[in-house]
Design an enzyme around this catalytic site. Structure first.
Site: not given
Length: 688
Positions: A540, A626, A661
């Site tokens: 991320s 995501d 995610h």
């Protein structure tokens, strides 16, 4: 002699002209077409064809190493107890726990009366996940009378949860409400209603609602809706004494909190204190007082109290301190439980309401610890967890009357584990501006510190999120293969206090990147590896870090693993139609209105700074569903790297076509993905 097999050619994405201007600068984005125009639906044939080709290429190139992946996976699986279970937690008249059945990917949740009796399954995750490619349970909240459970879950990775109200006696769902936000729903005191938050079409948690069980959904009442700030999200919570329901709104740096009585959530709301830009506060209640943690007068936070009848008049109880970072608080009948951090190490403190403080002691020089599993208002003992990079997770009950730490459970490693075979250190490595960056590192006792070893370096560095130096069964496979594993506690996290976070965001973002490179060079100087013998990983915002340092110092890394990487920073921050963009501006800056922010983001955004030069081997991952880092960010980055870099090093892109995610959701599928990443590092850095 047989000729060597010809390697498959990597996919090549089309370059299609797409150009736009901002602040007098023209931006070329030839891979913009990889964003499906109908997102969040992804059905464009060209987009799907490219993603499928990349996934096929990933499978082909990893196939020769399938034995290594399987070996790592089986080792990891052998270190995880198949029928693992939690220590039961008392909540009212019941004991609650979860357990894995042997071989199961998901937990089953149980309870039984405190006084004894039959155990009851309250939620069977394996049954709920049957036939689904992805399943994530977010919350189970049992009503105060013990009859009903509010259960929220996501079955595709999009983080649009479905809320069910289930009768625990019959197992029947009484209510189903869709598009619920992440976070636990809250019951009214009479067990007849629930308060929850909803998401809108931009995936923003924008309002809190109150629903009476059995009433038509059309009669659900909106308690609060955020209309002033586009980037604010709404959340709900409950005071530890269960008297109040809190409704909060805010972004990464500003919060505002209201409360309603839990006995009547539809009654008038009370605003505790109006929002002030840059001020955060969180609230609990006990003994007829509000207990408020805030950074209004010190970046490391202070603790105040207030009368609910005059909630904006705050009296300081614990002043802010340069040495002590106040990170969290809960107000119990007998104590305020404070989670703090001193010199980067967790410290747990119980404070009586007369002001006497007790710090719960831990012996190791580096570790992570926290209060956990204390739902009751008046516990006899306080549950907490503890681990270090060499010490498996231990669950304790701390008994305040005599200071005893009662061991309830030590993480079991079925295949065996001897902590004496490993060493851990906490180094303070000088950064280029004179700051000292903590680095936690673990390795086998026989690891050579002469530069001949291999190093796996992990970091995150954003949003004030610290990466704790805790235990991991999965990394043991690397240690046993002669690797050292390090965590760089770089600026952007709050490892050394809130200022450590502030010094890694907005116009100070370059500190995060420099800290990581300086930590790597410090580890090289300490003999842990040589340049090119370091594998690095981040996800991320940590994936953004991977992209930046790959651009800045590609010579240092032997392999780069970037999970769901936030690498198309400039384009994303310029697009306020994306779900999270407005709420991200306090972290990264607003390049739409601020040319300085535009120039700064453009200077480091990994996608915008790919150059014609050699890059190390890279493994990039993403998730089609995501909502946090959209799939096209890693896809565009991989495509541009393929077209631009001048080396023949392996570049792999893997897009999970049924996840979001966090990658795949089942516990075995999750560790298989870890095994793939470690196998990539081992092969690319070089196995002995």
């Amino acid at each position: 002699m047989d000729k060597p097999a010809r390697l498959p050619a990597p996919p090549v994405a089309d370059q299609r002209q797409h150009r736009y201007g901002r602040h007098g600068v023209t931006i070329d984005d030839p891979y913009a077409w990889l964003r499906d125009p109908n997102y969040p639906q992804v059905g464009d044939p060209d987009v799907l064809a490219y993603l499928t080709a990349e996934n096929d290429y990933f499978q082909e190139m990893m196939q020769p190493h399938a034995g290594l992946v399987t070996g790592l996976f089986e080792e990891m699986k052998g270190r995880i107890k198949e029928d693992e279970s939690s220590v039961p937690i008392r909540n009212g008249d019941w004991l609650y726990w979860w357990a894995f059945r042997p071989g199961a990917q998901y937990r089953t949740w149980y309870r039984k009366p405190v006084g004894g009796g039959e155990e009851q399954v309250i939620f069977d995750e394996p049954a709920e996940a049957e036939g689904k490619e992805y399943f994530r349970l977010d919350a189970i909240e049992v009503s105060p009378d013990g009859r009903l459970a509010a259960i929220s879950a996501d079955d595709n990775g999009s983080e649009r949860f479905k809320l069910r109200v289930r009768d625990l006696a019959t197992g029947q769902d009484l209510e189903i409400i869709t598009d619920i936000a992440i976070g636990s729903p809250v019951w009214s005191s009479d067990s007849k209603g629930i308060v929850f938050t909803e998401v809108n079409e931009q995936w923003r948690s924008y309002r809190a609602r109150y629903h009476r069980i059995g009433a038509p959904l059309s009669e659900t009442v909106t308690l609060y809706e955020e209309t002033e700030e586009l980037g604010f999200s709404v959340g709900v919570g409950r005071s530890q004494d269960r008297s109040l329901i809190f409704i909060s709104t805010g972004d990464n740096v500003t919060t505002e909190v209201r409360f309603v009585p839990a006995a009547d959530p539809g009654a008038g709301q009370v605003l505790i204190s109006p929002r002030k830009p840059g001020r955060e506060y969180s609230v609990d209640a006990a003994h007829g007082r509000l207990w408020i943690l805030t950074n209004d007068d010190h970046p490391n936070f202070s603790l105040a109290e207030a009368d609910p009848a005059n909630p904006g008049d705050w009296a300081t109880v614990i002043a802010g301190s340069e040495s002590t970072y106040l990170r969290g608080h809960r107000a119990y009948r007998d104590h305020l439980a404070l989670g703090t951090r001193i010199d980067g190490l967790d410290q747990l403190i119980l404070r009586t309401y007369s002001g006497e403080e007790t710090r719960i002691p831990f012996a190791e020089a580096s570790y992570t610890a926290g209060f956990s599993g204390n739902p009751d208002y008046a516990p006899d003992a306080y549950r907490l967890h503890y681990s270090s990079m060499v010490t498996p997770t231990t669950i304790y009950d701390y008994h305040p009357e005599n200071g005893d730490l009662e061991v309830l459970k030590v993480q079991e490693i079925p295949s065996g584990y001897d902590s004496s075979q490993y060493r851990t250190e906490r180094l303070m490595i000088p950064a280029r501006d004179g700051k000292r960056v903590p680095v936690s590192i673990v390795y086998r006792a026989d690891f050579p510190k002469d530069g001949s070893g291999k190093l796996f370096l992990y970091a995150y560095g954003a949003y004030g999120i610290a990466i704790p130096p805790g235990f991991s069964v999965t990394r043991t496979g690397l240690l046993e293969r002669g690797w050292a594993f390090a965590i760089a506690h770089i600026r952007g996290g709050d490892d050394l206090g809130y200022n450590w976070y502030l010094d890694g965001k907005l116009d100070k973002r370059s500190n995060t990147f420099n800290d990581f490179i300086d930590a790597a060079e410090g580890l090289i100087d300490a003999g842990f590896a040589k340049p090119g013998r370091i594998a690095i990983q981040g996800g991320s915002a940590g994936g953004e870090l991977m992209g930046v340092v790959a651009n800045m110092r590609p010579d240092l890394w032997g392999a780069v693993i970037a999970d769901v990487p936030f690498v198309d920073v400039l384009n994303t921050m310029l697009d306020d139609s994306l779900p999270l963009t407005p709420g991200e501006w306090p972290e990264w800056g607003n390049p739409i209105t601020d040319k300085a922010a535009f120039d700064l983001i453009r200077s480091y955004s990994p996608y915008d700074n790919v150059e014609a030069k050699p890059y190390p081997p890279m493994l990039i991952t993403g998730g089609i569903n995501d909502p946090r880092v959209t799939y096209w960010e890693p896809a565009k980055w991989a495509a541009k790297l393929r077209a631009t870099k001048t080396d023949d090093n392996l570049l792999l892109l893997k897009i999970n076509m049924g996840a979001g995610h966090g990658g795949k959701s089942g516990r075995w599928e999750h560790i298989r993905e870890i095994a793939e990443a470690y196998a990539f590092a081992i092969v690319q850095v070089g196995a002995d």
